[in-house]
Design a protein around this motif. Sequence first.
Motif, PDB file in Angstrom:
ATOM      1  N   GLY A  91       0.710  -1.042  -0.136  1.00  0.00           N
ATOM      2  CA  GLY A  91      -0.003  -0.088   0.008  1.00  0.00           C
ATOM      3  C   GLY A  91       0.927   1.366   0.104  1.00  0.00           C
ATOM      4  N   TYR A  92       1.855   1.405   0.753  1.00  0.00           N
ATOM      5  CA  TYR A  92       2.804   2.454   0.817  1.00  0.00           C
ATOM      6  C   TYR A  92       3.368   2.605  -0.409  1.00  0.00           C
ATOM      7  N   LEU A  93       4.090   1.613  -1.003  1.00  0.00           N
ATOM      8  CA  LEU A  93       4.711   1.741  -2.325  1.00  0.00           C
ATOM      9  C   LEU A  93       3.611   2.505  -3.499  1.00  0.00           C
ATOM     10  N   LEU A  94       2.511   1.717  -3.564  1.00  0.00           N
ATOM     11  CA  LEU A  94       1.518   1.977  -4.349  1.00  0.00           C
ATOM     12  C   LEU A  94       0.813   3.647  -4.057  1.00  0.00           C
ATOM     13  N   LYS A  95       0.920   4.192  -2.822  1.00  0.00           N
ATOM     14  CA  LYS A  95       0.711   5.496  -2.683  1.00  0.00           C
ATOM     15  C   LYS A  95       1.621   6.193  -3.184  1.00  0.00           C
ATOM     16  N   VAL A  96       3.077   5.963  -2.700  1.00  0.00           N
ATOM     17  CA  VAL A  96       4.196   6.607  -3.196  1.00  0.00           C
ATOM     18  C   VAL A  96       4.001   6.767  -4.905  1.00  0.00           C
ATOM     19  N   LEU A  97       3.997   5.796  -5.455  1.00  0.00           N
ATOM     20  CA  LEU A  97       3.816   6.011  -7.056  1.00  0.00           C
ATOM     21  C   LEU A  97       2.474   6.680  -7.404  1.00  0.00           C
ATOM     22  N   SER A  98       1.667   6.470  -6.958  1.00  0.00           N
ATOM     23  CA  SER A  98       0.324   7.288  -7.197  1.00  0.00           C
ATOM     24  C   SER A  98       0.760   8.686  -6.934  1.00  0.00           C
ATOM     25  N   GLY A  99       1.173   9.183  -5.779  1.00  0.00           N
ATOM     26  CA  GLY A  99       1.746  10.432  -5.543  1.00  0.00           C
ATOM     27  C   GLY A  99       2.594  11.180  -6.588  1.00  0.00           C
ATOM     28  N   CYS A 100       3.573  10.190  -7.079  1.00  0.00           N
ATOM     29  CA  CYS A 100       4.672  10.850  -8.264  1.00  0.00           C
ATOM     30  C   CYS A 100       4.116  10.954  -9.205  1.00  0.00           C
ATOM     31  N   MET A 101       3.153  10.274  -9.579  1.00  0.00           N
ATOM     32  CA  MET A 101       2.328  10.241 -11.149  1.00  0.00           C
ATOM     33  C   MET A 101       1.327  11.550 -10.956  1.00  0.00           C
ATOM     34  N   LYS A 102       0.615  11.816  -9.845  1.00  0.00           N
ATOM     35  CA  LYS A 102      -0.026  13.008  -9.656  1.00  0.00           C
ATOM     36  C   LYS A 102       0.712  14.305  -9.651  1.00  0.00           C
ATOM     37  N   ALA A 103       1.711  14.168  -9.038  1.00  0.00           N
ATOM     38  CA  ALA A 103       2.735  15.217  -9.042  1.00  0.00           C
ATOM     39  C   ALA A 103       3.077  15.844 -10.373  1.00  0.00           C
ATOM     40  N   SER A 104       3.447  14.832 -11.127  1.00  0.00           N
ATOM     41  CA  SER A 104       4.020  14.853 -12.470  1.00  0.00           C
ATOM     42  C   SER A 104       2.811  15.445 -13.562  1.00  0.00           C
ATOM     43  N   MET A 105       1.695  15.115 -13.185  1.00  0.00           N
ATOM     44  CA  MET A 105       0.403  15.455 -13.893  1.00  0.00           C
ATOM     45  C   MET A 105       0.207  16.882 -13.353  1.00  0.00           C
ATOM     46  N   ASP A 106       0.377  17.394 -12.189  1.00  0.00           N
ATOM     47  CA  ASP A 106      -0.016  18.601 -11.721  1.00  0.00           C
ATOM     48  C   ASP A 106       0.890  19.731 -12.232  1.00  0.00           C
ATOM     49  N   ASN A 107       2.429  19.249 -12.301  1.00  0.00           N
ATOM     50  CA  ASN A 107       3.348  20.037 -12.547  1.00  0.00           C
ATOM     51  C   ASN A 107       3.035  20.436 -14.319  1.00  0.00           C
TER      52      ASN A 107
END
Length: 160
Positions: free
Chosen positions: A22-38
């Motif tokens: 769960g932690y790794l999936l959350k971090v991966l999701s957060g990184c992808m979201k941050a990239s999209m936000d950027n």
Amino acid sequence: MLICSTLHIIDKVVIILTHHYGYLLKVLSGCMKASMDNALASMDLTSAQGHIMGYLAQRSQPPCSRDIEETFHMSHPTVSGLLSRLEKKDFIELRPDETDRRCKRIYVLPKGDELHETMNRVILDNEAQVVAGFSPEEREQLLSFRRRMLHNLREGSPSP
């Protein structure tokens, strides 16, 4: 690049959590979201607004806000706020439905069509970066595992 350095800091600080799926999936999701936000920041949009625009671009008929509420499991006030901001930025237009006064149809404007192209590029870039160095078989296996994980959580039991 900022995303990767943030990930390294997290890994060094919270080492014990890196073994939890769960932690790794959350971090991966957060990184992808941050990239999209950027990528969307130059258009003054968030990834949540981008998701709504992606949904709208794939619809053959203009939906009502109720469709978005059901699809994304969002409350009416949340969807209303997202749509209001998108309309103010000229990405969409809300028009009354001809047969149902309670429904306002959501129409994508030309600026919204441009956004869809930007989002597709960012999504493809993100996905290529995530699986860089993976063989085609590993990529398919990753998809298979993630589908099974999702199925397990939805059904409450492991899939065969």
